[in-house]
Design a protein around this motif. Sequence first.
Motif, mmCIF file in Angstrom:
data_model
loop_
_atom_site.group_PDB
_atom_site.id
_atom_site.type_symbol
_atom_site.label_atom_id
_atom_site.label_comp_id
_atom_site.label_asym_id
_atom_site.label_seq_id
_atom_site.Cartn_x
_atom_site.Cartn_y
_atom_site.Cartn_z
ATOM 1 N N PRO A 112 23.149 26.968 23.122
ATOM 2 C CA PRO A 112 22.427 26.832 24.332
ATOM 3 C C PRO A 112 22.868 25.576 25.156
ATOM 4 C CG PRO A 112 20.928 27.011 22.314
ATOM 5 C CD PRO A 112 22.170 26.953 21.947
ATOM 6 N N GLY A 113 22.913 25.703 26.478
ATOM 7 C CA GLY A 113 23.356 24.431 27.159
ATOM 8 C C GLY A 113 24.667 24.902 27.860
ATOM 9 N N PHE A 114 25.483 25.833 27.483
ATOM 10 C CA PHE A 114 26.580 26.500 28.100
ATOM 11 C C PHE A 114 26.492 26.648 29.360
ATOM 12 C CE2 PHE A 114 29.675 29.913 29.072
ATOM 13 C CZ PHE A 114 30.700 29.420 28.725
ATOM 14 N N ASN A 115 27.454 26.028 30.187
ATOM 15 C CA ASN A 115 27.215 26.032 31.619
ATOM 16 C C ASN A 115 28.174 27.226 32.124
ATOM 17 O OD1 ASN A 115 27.408 25.705 34.503
ATOM 18 N ND2 ASN A 115 28.335 23.494 34.339
ATOM 19 N N ASN A 116 27.162 27.934 32.584
ATOM 20 C CA ASN A 116 28.150 29.327 33.198
ATOM 21 C C ASN A 116 27.737 29.755 34.361
ATOM 22 O OD1 ASN A 116 29.743 31.642 32.613
ATOM 23 N ND2 ASN A 116 28.381 32.988 31.593
ATOM 24 N N SER A 117 27.706 28.560 35.463
ATOM 25 C CA SER A 117 27.212 28.984 36.916
ATOM 26 C C SER A 117 28.439 29.768 37.547
ATOM 27 C CB SER A 117 27.349 27.413 37.413
ATOM 28 O OG SER A 117 28.460 26.761 37.496
ATOM 29 N N VAL A 118 27.888 29.999 38.700
ATOM 30 C CA VAL A 118 28.686 30.863 39.541
ATOM 31 C C VAL A 118 29.767 30.020 39.996
ATOM 32 C CG1 VAL A 118 27.225 30.426 41.610
ATOM 33 C CG2 VAL A 118 28.634 32.469 41.433
ATOM 34 N N ALA A 119 29.819 28.879 40.374
ATOM 35 C CA ALA A 119 30.841 27.961 40.668
ATOM 36 C C ALA A 119 31.869 27.943 39.598
ATOM 37 C CB ALA A 119 30.330 26.559 41.001
ATOM 38 N N ALA A 120 31.434 27.872 38.135
ATOM 39 C CA ALA A 120 32.461 27.826 37.370
ATOM 40 C C ALA A 120 33.137 29.289 37.269
ATOM 41 C CB ALA A 120 31.800 27.545 35.995
ATOM 42 N N ARG A 121 32.520 30.148 37.222
ATOM 43 C CA ARG A 121 32.920 31.711 37.196
ATOM 44 C C ARG A 121 33.830 31.957 38.396
ATOM 45 N NH1 ARG A 121 27.723 32.900 35.957
ATOM 46 N NH2 ARG A 121 27.317 34.176 37.847
ATOM 47 N N GLY A 122 33.650 31.473 39.411
ATOM 48 C CA GLY A 122 34.308 31.647 40.640
ATOM 49 C C GLY A 122 35.581 31.044 40.528
ATOM 50 N N GLY A 123 35.901 29.977 39.615
ATOM 51 C CA GLY A 123 37.013 29.188 39.279
ATOM 52 C C GLY A 123 37.917 30.303 38.871
ATOM 53 N N SER A 124 37.817 31.105 38.009
ATOM 54 C CA SER A 124 38.652 32.158 37.281
ATOM 55 C C SER A 124 39.221 33.166 38.493
ATOM 56 C CB SER A 124 37.950 32.781 36.185
ATOM 57 O OG SER A 124 36.766 33.522 36.551
ATOM 58 N N LEU A 125 38.516 33.163 39.524
ATOM 59 C CA LEU A 125 38.852 34.155 40.592
ATOM 60 C C LEU A 125 39.619 33.522 41.718
ATOM 61 C CD1 LEU A 125 35.599 36.129 40.707
ATOM 62 C CD2 LEU A 125 37.448 36.818 39.481
ATOM 63 N N SER A 126 39.846 32.142 41.650
ATOM 64 C CA SER A 126 40.339 31.473 42.758
ATOM 65 C C SER A 126 41.709 31.995 43.112
ATOM 66 C CB SER A 126 40.474 29.906 42.506
ATOM 67 O OG SER A 126 41.001 29.562 41.305
ATOM 68 N N GLN A 127 42.469 32.311 42.011
ATOM 69 C CA GLN A 127 43.900 32.971 42.506
ATOM 70 C C GLN A 127 43.951 33.998 42.950
ATOM 71 O OE1 GLN A 127 46.453 33.334 39.077
ATOM 72 N NE2 GLN A 127 48.118 34.098 40.091
ATOM 73 N N ALA A 128 42.891 35.161 42.772
ATOM 74 C CA ALA A 128 42.841 36.404 43.206
ATOM 75 C C ALA A 128 42.335 36.050 44.706
ATOM 76 C CB ALA A 128 41.861 37.273 42.546
ATOM 77 N N LEU A 129 41.347 35.119 44.887
ATOM 78 C CA LEU A 129 40.816 34.902 46.339
ATOM 79 C C LEU A 129 41.867 34.487 47.138
ATOM 80 C CD1 LEU A 129 37.387 33.499 45.616
ATOM 81 C CD2 LEU A 129 37.950 35.788 46.586
ATOM 82 N N GLY A 130 42.843 33.603 46.644
ATOM 83 C CA GLY A 130 43.925 33.087 47.352
ATOM 84 C C GLY A 130 45.122 33.984 47.676
ATOM 85 N N ASP A 131 45.105 35.281 46.849
ATOM 86 C CA ASP A 131 46.399 36.244 47.165
ATOM 87 C C ASP A 131 46.212 36.769 48.578
ATOM 88 O OD1 ASP A 131 48.217 37.827 46.779
ATOM 89 O OD2 ASP A 131 47.517 38.639 44.898
ATOM 90 N N VAL A 132 46.821 36.276 49.463
ATOM 91 C CA VAL A 132 47.109 36.963 50.820
ATOM 92 C C VAL A 132 47.898 37.947 50.708
ATOM 93 C CG1 VAL A 132 47.632 36.455 53.201
ATOM 94 C CG2 VAL A 132 46.674 34.563 51.776
ATOM 95 N N PRO A 133 47.262 39.307 51.270
ATOM 96 C CA PRO A 133 48.255 40.460 51.217
ATOM 97 C C PRO A 133 49.344 40.451 52.245
ATOM 98 C CG PRO A 133 46.078 40.864 52.217
ATOM 99 C CD PRO A 133 45.938 39.416 51.667
ATOM 100 N N ALA A 134 50.425 40.970 51.966
ATOM 101 C CA ALA A 134 51.378 41.142 52.997
ATOM 102 C C ALA A 134 50.912 41.986 54.098
ATOM 103 C CB ALA A 134 52.614 41.950 52.217
ATOM 104 N N LEU A 135 51.504 41.667 55.367
ATOM 105 C CA LEU A 135 51.273 42.345 56.622
ATOM 106 C C LEU A 135 51.549 43.891 56.523
ATOM 107 C CD1 LEU A 135 52.045 39.555 59.238
ATOM 108 C CD2 LEU A 135 49.645 40.116 58.461
ATOM 109 N N ASP A 136 50.652 44.589 56.801
ATOM 110 C CA ASP A 136 51.221 45.963 57.104
ATOM 111 C C ASP A 136 52.222 46.091 58.169
ATOM 112 O OD1 ASP A 136 49.088 46.637 55.215
ATOM 113 O OD2 ASP A 136 47.443 46.776 56.859
ATOM 114 N N LEU A 137 53.202 47.197 57.770
ATOM 115 C CA LEU A 137 54.234 47.241 58.920
ATOM 116 C C LEU A 137 53.634 48.220 59.717
ATOM 117 C CD1 LEU A 137 57.163 48.576 56.268
ATOM 118 C CD2 LEU A 137 56.883 46.543 57.469
#
Length: 793
Positions: free
Chosen positions: A328-353
């Motif tokens: 008990p007491g394990f911090n599993n907040s949405v802010a902490a979980r979002g940290g593992s997704l930050s790289q994916a959120l920062g992955d800007v797709p290439a412009l479509d041709l």
Amino acid sequence: MAAIAAGLALAASAAGSEAASGPVDIAIQVGYHGTIKLGQWMPVTVDLTNHGQQLDGTLEIDAPGSFVGKGAPPTGAAVYQTPLTLAPGATKHFRTYLTQETQGNVEVRLVQGGRVVESAQLGTPAVVSGLLVGVLSDDPAALDGVATIHPGGVAPTVVHVAGADLPDSALVLRAFDLLAIDNFSSDTLTSGQRDALVDYVMQGGTLLLATGGSWHKTLASLPAAVVPMQITGSSVLTSPKSLSDVPAMEVATGGLASGATAWMSEGGLPLLVEEPVGSGLVAMSTFDWAQGTIAASSSATNLLRQLVVRSTYGSAGDAWSTTAGGNPGFNNSVAARGGSLSQALGDVPALDLPAWWLIGGLVLVYILLVGPVNYIVLRRIGRRALAWITVPTIALVASGGAYGASVLTKGTSVIANEISIVHIEQGWDRAYNEGYTGIVAPTRGDYEIGLGGRARMISPINYYFTNFTDQSLGAMRVNTATGGVTLPAMTAFSLRGFAAEDISAAPAIVASAQIVGGQLKGTIKNVSSIPITDGVILSGSAYQTFGSLGPGAGVVFNLAPQTSAGLSGNPTYMQIYPSSACCGGPPNPDPEIERRNTTRTAVLGSLAITNYGNVSVQATPTVVLWTKQPFQQVTVNGAQPRTYIESALVVDLPISHVGVGQLPAGVVNGRIVDLDASLTPGGPPGLMIAGSGSITYSFQPQLAPGTRLGGVSVISANPYGPKFAATGGTASPARGQVWDWTASRWIDVSYTDGATTSVPLSAVNPTTGEVRLKIASDGQFTAGYLTMTGTVS
């Protein structure tokens, strides 16, 4: 000159006194009676009294964040604000919610015309690092004894919550490891509060109901989904054996709900009942803990300890639970979980041709202009020598036009990356939705983000900065009245994001799972209108992928559950969707597939209970369905941005029954039902280092009707290796005992930590197949993951 100086000093003194008292009095209260839990949503109440002129402005509440260079992981800084009108002499009461990732002061500001009129700070409130127990009762001292039982060596923090202060959002209730209702008039609850109780339990919370003679008062208006017993009356037990020092007690009587079990009864009357509901648990005592003789009973104190342990350490929970692996007491907040997704959120797709016809058209027009058209015009005016000027001019104009068109159509576009994870529970028409949004801005300025007007809890994301020199440090402002988000002072091509949580209507996904012949078999059917692109089912370290599921379509799965222990190699969730960005996978020729796989791996990683190497010791099946369906409508400055969406529908599948054949390891794991030892905090999830004392586990397989369990063994494993063995204190070998159902007593077994323990047939409940194992030691010992195997016949 002396008189003038004295007059100025007197005026300055008067002005300072007025500023000190201030035109507005501000009173702040954070959490429950000044108690908060880091990483969880907590109430903030602000009372304002205006002694000055009318105030038309904004109320701002600033929660502390952790920043680079301050010894903590970086997170965004959120300011929660709401419009405010305060007449002279008026008093107003505001209530909102915020989440704190680190300890610090909470600041409240009144802003008018961009100027701070008044501000106040509340010092660091008391932080709960262990169990937080909320009690809803008309008796102000009800269940105060919970604070004295110290399960695992930790004193639970008990806070009393008034009915009017009970949140109507399960997102706020999840701060409680245990929520108890005892001798309370439930008919005073609003429909929103009652719905929040169901949502809280469905998504991993634990609810305790105390009844006894006041059962009708307590249960009158509670939803049937969270009432494990249909009570019709009450009876008096004299000289109960379960509570030897209690001469008599009144107990409620009736029939158990489907799925509920009585783990303590007397004279055929249930005393303590529990029922799994969704990912959570509802526990009920058929007596009132506040009865005079029970409140003073020492045997009742031991019973209350077992109840709290079963409801906290022994509750499985899920993605938002504050209990992880029995810690008990394990911090599993949405802010902490979002940290593992930050790289994916920062992955800007290439412009479509551009389309081939557009490129071809531009080339054709350019050739016509620089060739025939230019020649014909110059020849007609008799100035063909001007071709030395017109040809370069046409080339420059065409190039500038193409560049300008691309800037107008692509270069000024705001890019929004959206990741939604929707948690679906079978039999529940609502779902917990966590959404993560990354915004890439092409120009400087403030950006207003709209989320479709639906009420959500909005939070920053940890570990989010792509540029640690960003002076704004991920700042964001949240308008609690409209639900909008402002990202201030963004620089060109910078990236910033946030997380949003809510509970909304669930997509209709029907699934079932059974163990037959040692195999995990079942079906998944999409009965919603959402098109599913593909999916995967995971069982420990085993998985099976499948293709698209249109509305009304279904799929059958069949795989062998597997568990693995060890720190070598990549975790299973990193192997399903390989990419060069993760885990050394080969690069995909299609950049969109590469980007999709990177995002999916990050989502699966955020779902894992343990992300510590290749540790997989639980084979409880989980289904993840992928879709491009958005679950939030994001607008930027009132316009639709270029949006890239990846959504996951997550279904945790309880195994309905275990049929004839081998019971694989990891399917039936040990549940802690009693804890009479102090635990050392820290260490990897699921691994407990205990002092002298005992820990009792229950293994409860869901056997198919007409079957029985034999050849039973219990496997003890430390998946982290000897590195995390018990250190300090006096180590002593652990002893093992199992409950003999025929003799109704504990008997010794040859237990060895990290090995397999054979269980005699008399220790298997002939009706349910339950096995109880007690591990005890006179010194320090380690308790890891325990799982049961056997043969069903």
